[in-house]
Design a protein around this motif. Structure first.
Motif, PDB file in Angstrom:
ATOM      1  N   ALA A 105       0.854  -1.193   0.000  1.00 31.07           N
ATOM      2  CA  ALA A 105       0.000   0.000   0.000  1.00 31.07           C
ATOM      3  C   ALA A 105       0.888   1.241   0.000  1.00 31.07           C
ATOM      4  O   ALA A 105       1.761   1.384   0.854  1.00 31.07           O
ATOM      5  N   LYS A 106       0.674   2.114  -0.938  1.00 28.51           N
ATOM      6  CA  LYS A 106       1.389   3.384  -0.988  1.00 28.51           C
ATOM      7  C   LYS A 106       0.566   4.477  -0.299  1.00 28.51           C
ATOM      8  O   LYS A 106       1.094   5.501   0.084  1.00 28.51           O
ATOM      9  N   GLN A 107      -0.733   4.216  -0.210  1.00 28.52           N
ATOM     10  CA  GLN A 107      -1.651   5.123   0.485  1.00 28.52           C
ATOM     11  C   GLN A 107      -2.485   4.293   1.461  1.00 28.52           C
ATOM     12  O   GLN A 107      -2.752   3.125   1.205  1.00 28.52           O
ATOM     13  N   GLN A 108      -2.941   4.932   2.512  1.00 24.13           N
ATOM     14  CA  GLN A 108      -3.778   4.224   3.464  1.00 24.13           C
ATOM     15  C   GLN A 108      -5.063   3.742   2.796  1.00 24.13           C
ATOM     16  O   GLN A 108      -5.695   4.474   2.038  1.00 24.13           O
ATOM     17  N   ASN A 109      -5.428   2.490   3.055  1.00 23.92           N
ATOM     18  CA  ASN A 109      -6.641   1.847   2.536  1.00 23.92           C
ATOM     19  C   ASN A 109      -6.650   1.618   1.023  1.00 23.92           C
ATOM     20  O   ASN A 109      -7.703   1.357   0.455  1.00 23.92           O
ATOM     21  N   VAL A 110      -5.513   1.746   0.368  1.00 21.90           N
ATOM     22  CA  VAL A 110      -5.422   1.447  -1.069  1.00 21.90           C
ATOM     23  C   VAL A 110      -4.373   0.343  -1.242  1.00 21.90           C
ATOM     24  O   VAL A 110      -3.168   0.605  -1.299  1.00 21.90           O
ATOM     25  N   ILE A 111      -4.840  -0.878  -1.290  1.00 22.82           N
ATOM     26  CA  ILE A 111      -3.950  -2.031  -1.401  1.00 22.82           C
ATOM     27  C   ILE A 111      -3.773  -2.383  -2.877  1.00 22.82           C
ATOM     28  O   ILE A 111      -4.743  -2.431  -3.637  1.00 22.82           O
ATOM     29  N   GLU A 112      -2.517  -2.627  -3.244  1.00 20.28           N
ATOM     30  CA  GLU A 112      -2.204  -2.997  -4.624  1.00 20.28           C
ATOM     31  C   GLU A 112      -1.427  -4.313  -4.612  1.00 20.28           C
ATOM     32  O   GLU A 112      -0.874  -4.716  -3.593  1.00 20.28           O
ATOM     33  N   TYR A 113      -1.391  -4.967  -5.767  1.00 19.39           N
ATOM     34  CA  TYR A 113      -0.773  -6.287  -5.887  1.00 19.39           C
ATOM     35  C   TYR A 113       0.129  -6.324  -7.114  1.00 19.39           C
ATOM     36  O   TYR A 113      -0.158  -5.682  -8.125  1.00 19.39           O
ATOM     37  N   GLN A 114       1.192  -7.112  -6.970  1.00 16.36           N
ATOM     38  CA  GLN A 114       2.118  -7.290  -8.091  1.00 16.36           C
ATOM     39  C   GLN A 114       2.658  -8.717  -8.068  1.00 16.36           C
ATOM     40  O   GLN A 114       3.069  -9.208  -7.009  1.00 16.36           O
ATOM     41  N   ALA A 115       2.646  -9.367  -9.218  1.00 20.19           N
ATOM     42  CA  ALA A 115       3.193 -10.721  -9.314  1.00 20.19           C
ATOM     43  C   ALA A 115       4.709 -10.653  -9.434  1.00 20.19           C
ATOM     44  O   ALA A 115       5.262  -9.786 -10.107  1.00 20.19           O
ATOM     45  N   LEU A 116       5.355 -11.587  -8.744  1.00 17.78           N
ATOM     46  CA  LEU A 116       6.803 -11.771  -8.840  1.00 17.78           C
ATOM     47  C   LEU A 116       7.016 -13.177  -9.375  1.00 17.78           C
ATOM     48  O   LEU A 116       6.595 -14.152  -8.750  1.00 17.78           O
ATOM     49  N   VAL A 117       7.654 -13.270 -10.515  1.00 24.45           N
ATOM     50  CA  VAL A 117       7.906 -14.567 -11.139  1.00 24.45           C
ATOM     51  C   VAL A 117       9.390 -14.865 -10.978  1.00 24.45           C
ATOM     52  O   VAL A 117      10.235 -14.225 -11.602  1.00 24.45           O
ATOM     53  N   LYS A 118       9.691 -15.828 -10.115  1.00 26.06           N
ATOM     54  CA  LYS A 118      11.080 -16.220  -9.871  1.00 26.06           C
ATOM     55  C   LYS A 118      11.430 -17.351 -10.836  1.00 26.06           C
ATOM     56  O   LYS A 118      10.741 -18.363 -10.897  1.00 26.06           O
ATOM     57  N   VAL A 119      12.504 -17.150 -11.589  1.00 29.56           N
ATOM     58  CA  VAL A 119      12.935 -18.119 -12.602  1.00 29.56           C
ATOM     59  C   VAL A 119      14.360 -18.568 -12.265  1.00 29.56           C
ATOM     60  O   VAL A 119      15.262 -17.741 -12.142  1.00 29.56           O
ATOM     61  N   LYS A 120      14.527 -19.880 -12.110  1.00 21.44           N
ATOM     62  CA  LYS A 120      15.860 -20.461 -11.931  1.00 21.44           C
ATOM     63  C   LYS A 120      16.282 -21.024 -13.274  1.00 21.44           C
ATOM     64  O   LYS A 120      15.482 -21.645 -13.968  1.00 21.44           O
ATOM     65  N   TYR A 121      17.539 -20.817 -13.647  1.00 19.48           N
ATOM     66  CA  TYR A 121      18.018 -21.255 -14.957  1.00 19.48           C
ATOM     67  C   TYR A 121      19.483 -21.629 -14.882  1.00 19.48           C
ATOM     68  O   TYR A 121      20.164 -21.334 -13.893  1.00 19.48           O
ATOM     69  N   HIS A 122      19.965 -22.295 -15.918  1.00 21.02           N
ATOM     70  CA  HIS A 122      21.389 -22.563 -16.060  1.00 21.02           C
ATOM     71  C   HIS A 122      21.788 -22.377 -17.520  1.00 21.02           C
ATOM     72  O   HIS A 122      20.952 -22.397 -18.408  1.00 21.02           O
ATOM     73  N   TYR A 123      23.083 -22.187 -17.723  1.00 21.28           N
ATOM     74  CA  TYR A 123      23.640 -22.019 -19.064  1.00 21.28           C
ATOM     75  C   TYR A 123      25.116 -22.368 -19.009  1.00 21.28           C
ATOM     76  O   TYR A 123      25.694 -22.497 -17.929  1.00 21.28           O
ATOM     77  N   ARG A 124      25.699 -22.559 -20.173  1.00 20.90           N
ATOM     78  CA  ARG A 124      27.118 -22.888 -20.246  1.00 20.90           C
ATOM     79  C   ARG A 124      27.908 -21.674 -20.716  1.00 20.90           C
ATOM     80  O   ARG A 124      27.441 -20.921 -21.548  1.00 20.90           O
TER      81      ARG A 124
END
Length: 130
Positions: A105-124
């Motif tokens: 919440a950036k303001q009182q009584n105004v709740i916001e949501y955001q997705a966080l997509v965690k990606v694990k990877y490998h490469y050579r």
């Protein structure tokens, strides 16, 4: 007729031996060149837009996941922000993915949501010490 059958059988047997030895030498060459690479692992967190509902944030997160599916290494590199000069350009592989939603919440009584997509990877990467 017997001569023809005998000749064909001999050719098949010799061809099989030649093909087997060729495959073996190709595998050894690949293994030898693979030894010149080191596997690196990493994680990246991709963010969705901010939204007013938890369910729409999750949906955006799953949209991001679906967007990763089927991407080539060349397409994944900028998304995951992999920067390596010695990168084997076709070796990026996603190992695991996870969606979570952050509530804030950036303001009182105004709740916001955001997705966080965690990606694990490998490469050579090419090992310059060899």
């Amino acid at each position: 007729m017997k001569k023809t059958l005998l000749t064909v059988t001999a050719l098949v047997l010799m061809s099989t031996q030649v093909m087997a030895s060729s495959t073996e030498s190709m595998d050894k060459t690949y293994m030898r060149s693979a030894a010149n690479y080191t596997v690196q692992t990493g994680t990246a967190t991709l963010l969705s837009d901010v939204t007013s509902t938890r369910s729409s944030a999750y949906q955006q997160g799953y949209d991001i996941l679906n967007n990763l599916h089927g991407k080539s290494s060349a397409e994944l590199r900028p998304i995951l922000k992999i920067s390596s000069r010695d990168l084997d350009a076709k070796s990026i592989m996603v190992e695991d993915k996870e969606v979570t939603v952050k509530e804030f919440a950036k303001q009182q009584n105004v709740i916001e949501y955001q997705a966080l997509v965690k990606v694990k990877y490998h490469y050579r990467i090419h090992d310059s010490n060899n």
